[in-house]
Design a protein around this motif. Structure first.
Motif, short mmCIF file in Angstrom:
data_model
loop_
_atom_site.label_atom_id
_atom_site.label_comp_id
_atom_site.label_asym_id
_atom_site.label_seq_id
_atom_site.Cartn_x
_atom_site.Cartn_y
_atom_site.Cartn_z
N ALA A 1 10.37 -75.43 -16.03
CA ALA A 1 9.58 -75.19 -17.24
C ALA A 1 9.98 -76.19 -18.34
O ALA A 1 9.12 -76.76 -19.02
N ALA A 2 11.29 -76.38 -18.50
CA ALA A 2 11.77 -77.31 -19.54
C ALA A 2 11.30 -78.73 -19.22
O ALA A 2 10.90 -79.49 -20.12
N ASP B 1 8.57 -79.49 -17.55
CA ASP B 1 7.14 -79.54 -17.85
C ASP B 1 6.90 -79.80 -19.33
O ASP B 1 6.02 -80.57 -19.71
N MET B 2 7.72 -79.12 -20.15
CA MET B 2 7.56 -79.29 -21.60
C MET B 2 7.87 -80.73 -22.00
O MET B 2 7.16 -81.33 -22.81
N LEU B 3 8.92 -81.27 -21.43
CA LEU B 3 9.28 -82.66 -21.75
C LEU B 3 8.20 -83.62 -21.27
O LEU B 3 7.90 -84.61 -21.93
N MET C 1 5.00 -82.94 -21.07
CA MET C 1 3.89 -82.87 -22.01
C MET C 1 4.20 -83.70 -23.25
O MET C 1 3.33 -84.38 -23.80
N TYR D 1 10.93 -75.29 -28.41
CA TYR D 1 12.16 -75.82 -27.80
C TYR D 1 13.30 -74.83 -27.99
O TYR D 1 14.06 -74.54 -27.07
N MET E 1 13.00 -71.77 -25.86
CA MET E 1 13.33 -72.11 -24.48
C MET E 1 14.85 -72.15 -24.28
O MET E 1 15.35 -71.67 -23.26
N MET F 1 9.29 -67.06 -20.86
CA MET F 1 9.39 -68.49 -20.57
C MET F 1 8.01 -69.08 -20.32
O MET F 1 7.68 -70.14 -20.87
N MET G 1 6.05 -71.82 -22.59
CA MET G 1 5.59 -73.07 -22.00
C MET G 1 4.10 -73.27 -22.24
O MET G 1 3.67 -74.36 -22.61
N TYR H 1 3.42 -74.07 -25.82
CA TYR H 1 3.81 -75.46 -26.07
C TYR H 1 2.70 -76.39 -25.58
O TYR H 1 2.31 -77.34 -26.26
N GLU H 2 2.17 -76.05 -24.42
CA GLU H 2 1.10 -76.86 -23.82
C GLU H 2 -0.12 -76.88 -24.74
O GLU H 2 -0.71 -77.94 -25.00
N ALA I 1 0.58 -79.02 -27.67
CA ALA I 1 0.58 -80.44 -27.27
C ALA I 1 -0.85 -80.94 -27.13
O ALA I 1 -1.18 -82.04 -27.57
#
Lengths: 262, 246
Positions: free
Chosen positions: A249-250, A252-254, A256, B16, B19, B212, B216, B219-220, B223
């Motif tokens: 998951a982390a 994936d965030m990075l 993006m 962040y 997370m 989580m 995510m 966040y998506e 973004a």
């Protein structure tokens, strides 16, 4: 992004956990084996906003603050020294300790080791030795013509020899105990050695206050509970999996984030 | 127009941090006495200067993290059968003496040191009513009563200190399963000590996993919003900056 390294500490910890469980299961049938358990602790916290810092001029306080943890570490893998079950073998040289204490073994190099595994035998010279051939202190020799050998609860070994009515006392097993048994160092071969954290050995005779008694013809089985271990194994495996999901998951965030800039 | 990017950025930073906290909870799923944490956010409102011709106040809100709160619910108790593994049922903390002063813990995995003192996994002495608790091999099998009274074969050896605080949500986590505080510790009234047990971490994996995924996805979305905003700006520049053709 801290989540990546935090989840990595989680995976490492669960890996240790699985290794400890695997070793317990592998030693389920090892005489005198004592179950081990991994103990975890949280890592240092970073105080971004300490609890109790002022949130206004009039003196109102932040109730909880911001503390970020950094993951987990293995603090100890400790041994649970509980009594294992007794299993009958009818072998006169199989002895088990009921209660606390260890048999005192003299290694070939003259140093001392300690064990709960009482599966002893006779050496070619008639001495009572461990299955590796190491002398069991204080070194009891059984005459070659002995008809039967008996060990009483106090660890006294006596033998009946032809031509004598009364059994002949050959010696007495010695038991050793430690202030902190969990601090002993396992050297393999069912043996433990003294460490600074175990404290120094205190010798005594079986049956004395604080020492266990001896049972002849029995062996102490491992104190591993297989159901408990399998349950822990499943939990550890799932925990490992979940920590790996955090990494995904982390990541994936990075990913993006990287794409945003593209 | 730049505000939109900045608002997105504030949310991305918050994501962040969420997370990180979720990762820490999941990493400590097997840490005895661990209490799960969650991040609390608040709206941060910023006033903007009104553009010419506009009336009324104009504001934009950012997201800001205001605190990490600890879930103080009890973890489940697991049996270990180790004689010095203790769990506190009810509210209360064990007290250990560290080099930096007294610290408090719900992790009752203790053992004996060479001097026979009851210590935690780092060798810090566990405090009884009269300071350190000392157990000698002559005491035989040790029994911890529910109120913390320690008895051996030779009689009573002391009583474990189990304390409570007016506001235990404000305890500071120090790592190594220890908490520190400036609050005064009072003897706990409803704690009962359970021998041969440890309190598991109270982290609920299912909830953490759901959180989580939530973080995510949020966040998506942000973004994507930022990318859309960027496209918007790009096309504005392209159109407005295009050479004028008659």
């Amino acid at each position: 992004m801290r989540a990546l390294s935090i989840a990595a500490t989680g995976m490492l910890a669960q890996q240790t956990n699985v290794e400890v469980i695997a070793n317990n299961l592998a030693n389920m049938n090892t005489v005198g084996y004592k179950q081990q358990r991994a103990e975890f602790q949280d890592l240092l916290y970073q105080n971004i906003e300490p609890a109790g810092s002022q949130s206004s001029d009039s003196g109102t306080l932040v109730p909880s603050g911001i503390q970020l943890g950094a993951g987990v570490r293995t603090a100890a893998v400790y041994r649970i020294m509980s009594q294992g079950e007794m299993t009958s073998t009818s072998n006169p040289y199989d002895v088990a300790i009921q209660g606390s204490g260890f048999f005192h073994i003299t290694l070939p190099d003259g140093t001392d080791a300690y064990t709960r595994a009482g599966n002893f035998a006779l050496s070619p010279t008639g001495q009572i030795v461990t299955d590796q051939g190491y002398t069991v202190a204080p070194g009891i020799a059984v005459p070659q013509n002995a008809l039967s050998v008996s060990v009483n609860a106090q660890g006294q070994v006596s033998a009946t020899v032809p031509g004598q009515v009364a059994p002949q006392v050959l010696g007495q097993f010695e038991l050793v105990r430690f202030p902190n048994e969990a601090g002993l160092n396992a050297t393999g071969g069912n043996l433990y050695t003294e460490t600074p954290s175990s404290g120094s050995p205190q010798a005594g005779v079986p049956g004395a206050t604080g020492y266990g008694t001896i049972q002849q013809g029995f062996l102490e089985t491992a104190n591993v509970d297989s159901v408990e271990e399998i349950t822990s194994l499943i939990t550890a495996q799932r925990a490992y999996e979940m920590n790996s999901k955090v990494i995904t998951a982390a990541d994936d965030m990075l990913d993006m984030t990287a794409k945003m800039a593209g | 127009m730049d505000n939109m990017l900045l608002v997105s950025l504030s949310h991305q930073l918050a994501a962040y941090r969420s997370m990180d906290v979720i990762a820490n909870n999941l990493a400590n799923m097997s840490t005895p006495g661990f209490k799960g944490e969650s991040v609390k956010f608040q709206e941060f409102v910023s006033n903007l200067h009104s553009a010419e011709g506009e009336t009324g106040p104009k504001t934009v809100s950012f997201v800001q993290d205001m605190g990490v709160s600890r879930d103080l619910r009890k973890g489940t108790l697991v049996s270990t059968n180790a004689p010095y593994d203790l769990a506190v049922g009810g509210k209360g903390y064990f007290v250990v003496q560290t080099a930096n002063g007294l610290r408090y813990t719900r992790d009752g995995h203790f053992s004996l040191d060479t001097g026979g003192n009851l210590v935690d996994a780092d060798g810090n002495q566990v405090q009884g009513d009269g300071g350190a608790v000392t157990i000698t091999p002559d005491d035989g099998t040790i029994h911890f009563a529910e109120d913390g009274t320690i008895t051996g074969q030779t009689g009573e050896l002391g009583k474990l200190r189990v304390v409570d605080f007016g506001n235990d949500a404000a305890l500071q986590a120090e790592g190594n399963n220890l908490f520190s505080t400036t609050q005064s510790a009072e003897d706990s009234t409803d704690a009962h000590v359970q021998q041969g047990m440890l309190e598991n971490s109270n982290v609920e994996p299912v909830i953490e996993m759901a959180k989580m995924i939530d973080v995510m996805r949020a966040y998506e979305a942000t973004a994507n919003l930022s990318s859309a905003q960027e496209d918007l700006m790009k096309s504005a520049i392209d159109r407005l900056g295009a050479p004028v053709t008659n």
